[in-house]
Design an enzyme around this catalytic site. Structure first.
Site, PDB file in Angstrom:
ATOM      1  N   GLN A  54     -10.918   0.035   5.973  1.00 18.47           N
ATOM      2  CA  GLN A  54     -10.343  -0.279   7.278  1.00 18.47           C
ATOM      3  C   GLN A  54      -8.965   0.375   7.403  1.00 18.47           C
ATOM      4  OE1 GLN A  54      -8.396  -4.048   8.613  1.00 18.47           O
ATOM      5  NE2 GLN A  54     -10.255  -4.312   9.826  1.00 18.47           N
ATOM      6  N   TYR A  63      -2.724  -5.220  16.845  1.00 15.17           N
ATOM      7  CA  TYR A  63      -2.064  -4.149  16.119  1.00 15.17           C
ATOM      8  C   TYR A  63      -2.055  -2.870  16.975  1.00 15.17           C
ATOM      9  CZ  TYR A  63      -2.052  -7.459  12.300  1.00 15.17           C
ATOM     10  OH  TYR A  63      -1.834  -8.583  11.532  1.00 15.17           O
TER      11      TYR A  63
END
Length: 385
Positions: free
Chosen positions: A101, A185
């Site tokens: 990720q 984010y």
């Protein structure tokens, strides 16, 4: 649960089943170097032996700048590549596949964070708008809150970081990468009208706000071809992002549709969960709607993964009904290293794990030392399959 344990073609590989282990922040990387450790090798191997079809590793930083978490791992240099190689070699002794990720927190950092100081750079974001939360700075005294970030002048410089991270992940041996577009984010900040007030080609219209994430996705696909997943959380208010419902559905319909056309291997959507909500003045910021069914018609080519506090029985029901192709689980994998095998054998799944030991930074005033990092990490028992 015959459907949940049927194979699934994903990108260039075939998964043995449809139970995934979601990315989970655990904060056990080597301090300062932010490399994977032998303890992390043990942690991932334990869970790979537990029968997942796919593992997505914890959020892995594409650059030293931008971390609100102490000891979160990175993948921007050779030493970090070599550390992940050891993890992947261990995972690949089992049937599991592992994606990396790729993550940049954007405005969710602080100029006093040690890693941010080391870069000599400001905290970057799409726009100079501070998030209204900040209690997660475990390495800073008090509760300083987020600061107003510096608007990034040329977002393509950040996309270059994602592409290099993908190149590094491929060298390390990952089976694919997952683009972290969720939980407030960096990419989520570009998507959201509350955090992106730009007036250039990176802001304003849905197409412009989606541009950054889609350009990053294109860069990853150039490296990994069909083995690139996307993680999104349309209902989340985590880190102070949450558009009005109409904007949310319009924005994510467009982004998901375009990501699907680009050839993402899977699109993972997290439904509403209280953990990802944010209350300001006593009011929930999140959008409470059926994420999974709302966006089902948009996904034509990619595999559709769901996430968000599913039970195994519910996951079987959703997959059998064709609502999704597979399901990611998070917390059950912490206290149950053999979670998928327990589910398949119809054995009980242990209670929710000890939340005080999620993140590794165990308080010295309570007598913990660095040698206690295995507590709540690699010390949960397996059934013994």
């Amino acid at each position: 649960m015959p459907t949940l344990f049927s194979p699934l073609k994903l990108g260039s590989v075939t998964l043995p089943n449809r139970i995934g282990m979601a990315a989970m922040t655990r904060n056990r990387a080597l301090p300062k170097k932010l490399t994977a450790t032998e303890l992390m090798v043990k942690y991932y191997l334990q869970r790979a032996l537990g029968g997942p079809g796919i593992i997505v590793n914890e959020g892995t930083l594409v650059a030293r700048a931008g971390t609100e978490w102490p000891q979160a791992p990175g993948i921007w240099n050779q030493e970090q590549i070599d550390g992940w190689k050891r993890v992947i070699e261990a995972v690949h002794t089992t049937d599991a596949k592992i994606y990396c990720q790729l993550w940049h927190p954007g405005r969710c950092s602080h100029p006093d964070a040690p890693e941010q100081i080391a870069t000599g750079e400001p905290v970057y974001a799409p726009s100079a708008i501070a998030a209204r939360t900040g209690e997660k700075f475990r390495f800073l005294p008090g509760n300083p809150g987020y600061v107003t970030p510096t608007e990034i002048e040329d977002p393509m410089t950040l996309i270059a970081l994602f592409k290099q991270a993908a190149i590094n992940a491929k060298e390390a041996g990952f089976d694919g990468v997952e683009l972290h577009c969720a939980n407030g984010y960096l990419i989520h900040q570009f998507l959201d009208v509350t955090s992106n007030h730009r007036t250039d080609k990176w802001g304003g219209s849905v197409e412009n706000r989606a541009r950054f994430g889609l350009e990053a996705l294109k860069a990853l696909i150039e490296v990994f071809g069909p083995d690139v997943g996307v993680k999104l959380s349309p209902a989340s208010a985590y880190n102070d992002v949450a558009m009005p419902l109409e904007d949310t559905i319009e924005t994510f319909n467009y982004f998901i549709s375009e990501a699907d056309k680009l050839g993402a291997s899977y699109i993972a959507l997290t439904r509403y969960v209280p953990f990802l909500d944010l209350f300001i003045d006593g009011k929930s910021r999140a959008n409470h709607f059926d994420v999974i069914s709302t966006f089902r018609p948009v996904i034509k080519n990619a595999k559709y993964f769901a996430n968000g506090a599913f039970t195994a029985a519910e996951a079987e029901e959703f997959v059998a009904a064709g609502k999704v192709d597979a399901v990611f689980f998070a917390l059950p994998w912490i206290a149950n290293p053999d979670f998928a095998k327990r589910v398949q054998a119809r054995l009980p799944v242990d209670a929710i794990p000890d939340t005080t030991k999620f993140y590794g930074n165990l308080p010295a005033e309570m007598g913990y030392t660095d040698t206690d990092l295995e507590l709540g990490y690699t010390d949960y028992p397996s059934h013994g399959f």
